[in-house]
Design a protein around this motif. Structure first.
Motif, PDB file in Angstrom:
ATOM      1  N   ARG A   1     -20.314  27.397   9.600  1.00  0.00           N
ATOM      2  CA  ARG A   1     -19.960  27.326   8.191  1.00  0.00           C
ATOM      3  C   ARG A   1     -18.766  26.235   8.147  1.00  0.00           C
ATOM      4  O   ARG A   1     -18.506  25.173   7.512  1.00  0.00           O
ATOM      5  N   LEU A   2     -17.633  26.603   8.986  1.00  0.00           N
ATOM      6  CA  LEU A   2     -16.348  25.770   9.231  1.00  0.00           C
ATOM      7  C   LEU A   2     -16.578  24.304   9.478  1.00  0.00           C
ATOM      8  O   LEU A   2     -16.068  23.347   9.268  1.00  0.00           O
ATOM      9  N   GLN A   3     -17.537  23.972  10.553  1.00  0.00           N
ATOM     10  CA  GLN A   3     -17.977  22.863  10.998  1.00  0.00           C
ATOM     11  C   GLN A   3     -18.544  22.183   9.804  1.00  0.00           C
ATOM     12  O   GLN A   3     -18.325  20.790   9.662  1.00  0.00           O
ATOM     13  N   MET A   4     -19.634  22.761   9.208  1.00  0.00           N
ATOM     14  CA  MET A   4     -20.215  22.161   8.156  1.00  0.00           C
ATOM     15  C   MET A   4     -19.402  21.569   7.166  1.00  0.00           C
ATOM     16  O   MET A   4     -19.711  20.288   6.417  1.00  0.00           O
ATOM     17  N   ARG A   5     -18.229  22.511   6.851  1.00  0.00           N
ATOM     18  CA  ARG A   5     -17.278  21.879   5.686  1.00  0.00           C
ATOM     19  C   ARG A   5     -16.446  21.029   6.368  1.00  0.00           C
ATOM     20  O   ARG A   5     -15.300  20.488   5.532  1.00  0.00           O
ATOM     21  N   GLY A   6     -16.301  20.487   7.690  1.00  0.00           N
ATOM     22  CA  GLY A   6     -15.623  19.683   8.151  1.00  0.00           C
ATOM     23  C   GLY A   6     -14.104  20.195   8.465  1.00  0.00           C
ATOM     24  O   GLY A   6     -13.110  19.527   8.401  1.00  0.00           O
ATOM     25  N   TYR A   7     -13.843  21.563   8.637  1.00  0.00           N
ATOM     26  CA  TYR A   7     -12.653  22.086   9.070  1.00  0.00           C
ATOM     27  C   TYR A   7     -12.192  22.092  10.581  1.00  0.00           C
ATOM     28  O   TYR A   7     -11.313  22.414  11.002  1.00  0.00           O
ATOM     29  N   ILE A   8     -13.576  22.387  11.294  1.00  0.00           N
ATOM     30  CA  ILE A   8     -13.490  22.394  12.941  1.00  0.00           C
ATOM     31  C   ILE A   8     -14.489  21.542  13.594  1.00  0.00           C
ATOM     32  O   ILE A   8     -15.583  21.192  13.223  1.00  0.00           O
ATOM     33  N   ILE A   9     -13.975  20.842  14.686  1.00  0.00           N
ATOM     34  CA  ILE A   9     -15.013  19.985  15.385  1.00  0.00           C
ATOM     35  C   ILE A   9     -14.778  20.526  16.707  1.00  0.00           C
ATOM     36  O   ILE A   9     -13.821  21.238  17.398  1.00  0.00           O
TER      37      ILE A   9
END
Length: 224
Positions: free
Chosen positions: A146-154
């Motif tokens: 979820r955090l990756q989908m929202r652009g907060y973690i890569i």
């Protein structure tokens, strides 16, 4: 456009920067994925490196962002386009503001705050340090996605175990970071300069030129 054949990590890095967005597996636009442009013999080669080993070097060579960005599946987004992508997916919120408005879970906060405090961490270390170990501590993979989908973690790289002879083996372990920590001012100075709607419109226009054969609904599947 028809994607070119990719047979080396250098070619993958060049393609990412040329087109901006590249899902790893089949996407909402038929023919638009890494799966569609790498010959079968490079997926599980008997000798030498293949697609799975190219991921880390391609991230380093291109300077791109990698993560689960496309319907919970992995892919690459160039450094040029990632600020607009993150702005759209975050809907203009930095993480603290999202959490304060009740739009992020406490599990997400635990992972994000742990990673933000350290700057960069391997997946297994992040899992442990953010408290997702032991009985009743499930949900790490789903929350991280979820955090990756929202652009907060890569994902910034993949690291391998080393045997007694100095040889790498096994599957690469993902190293994570926030875009703010990894890209610095190149990201933070650009991520919120437009409204989320403006960022979405720019991406859709770019994808429309790149993939003229795709419908608006198919392009929205990439945009998310």
């Amino acid at each position: 456009m028809a994607l070119p054949l990719v047979e080396h990590e250098d070619e993958l890095a060049e393609l990412i920067n040329e087109i901006g967005f590249l899902p790893f597996f089949q996407s909402s636009v038929p023919g638009f994925s890494l799966k569609d442009c790498v010959p079968p013999e490079f997926w599980f080669p008997e000798e030498g490196d293949g697609v799975w080993e190219w991921k880390g070097p391609a991230i380093q060579l291109s300077g791109c962002a990698y993560g689960k960005f496309f319907k919970n599946k992995a892919g690459f987004i160039s450094r040029e386009w990632f600020p607009d992508f993150a702005n759209h997916r975050r809907d203009g919120y930095d993480f603290d503001a999202r959490y304060d408005d009740g739009l992020a879970s406490f599990k997400e906060k635990r992972i994000f705050d742990t990673l933000a405090a350290e700057g960069t961490m391997l997946s297994k270390e992040l899992r442990k340090r953010s408290g997702f170990v032991g009985e009743g501590k499930s949900g790490y993979d789903t929350t991280l996605t979820r955090l990756q989908m929202r652009g907060y973690i890569i994902t910034t790289d993949f690291e391998y175990a080393v045997d007694s002879k100095g040889n790498f083996y096994g599957w690469g372990i993902a190293r994570y970071a926030t875009p703010e920590a990894h890209f610095g001012g190149d990201f933070t100075d650009r991520v919120y300069i437009r409204t989320p709607a403006e960022s979405a419109r720019r991406i859709m226009e770019h994808l429309g030129k790149l993939l003229p054969q795709a419908t608006q609904e198919q392009l929205k599947g990439i945009l998310g």
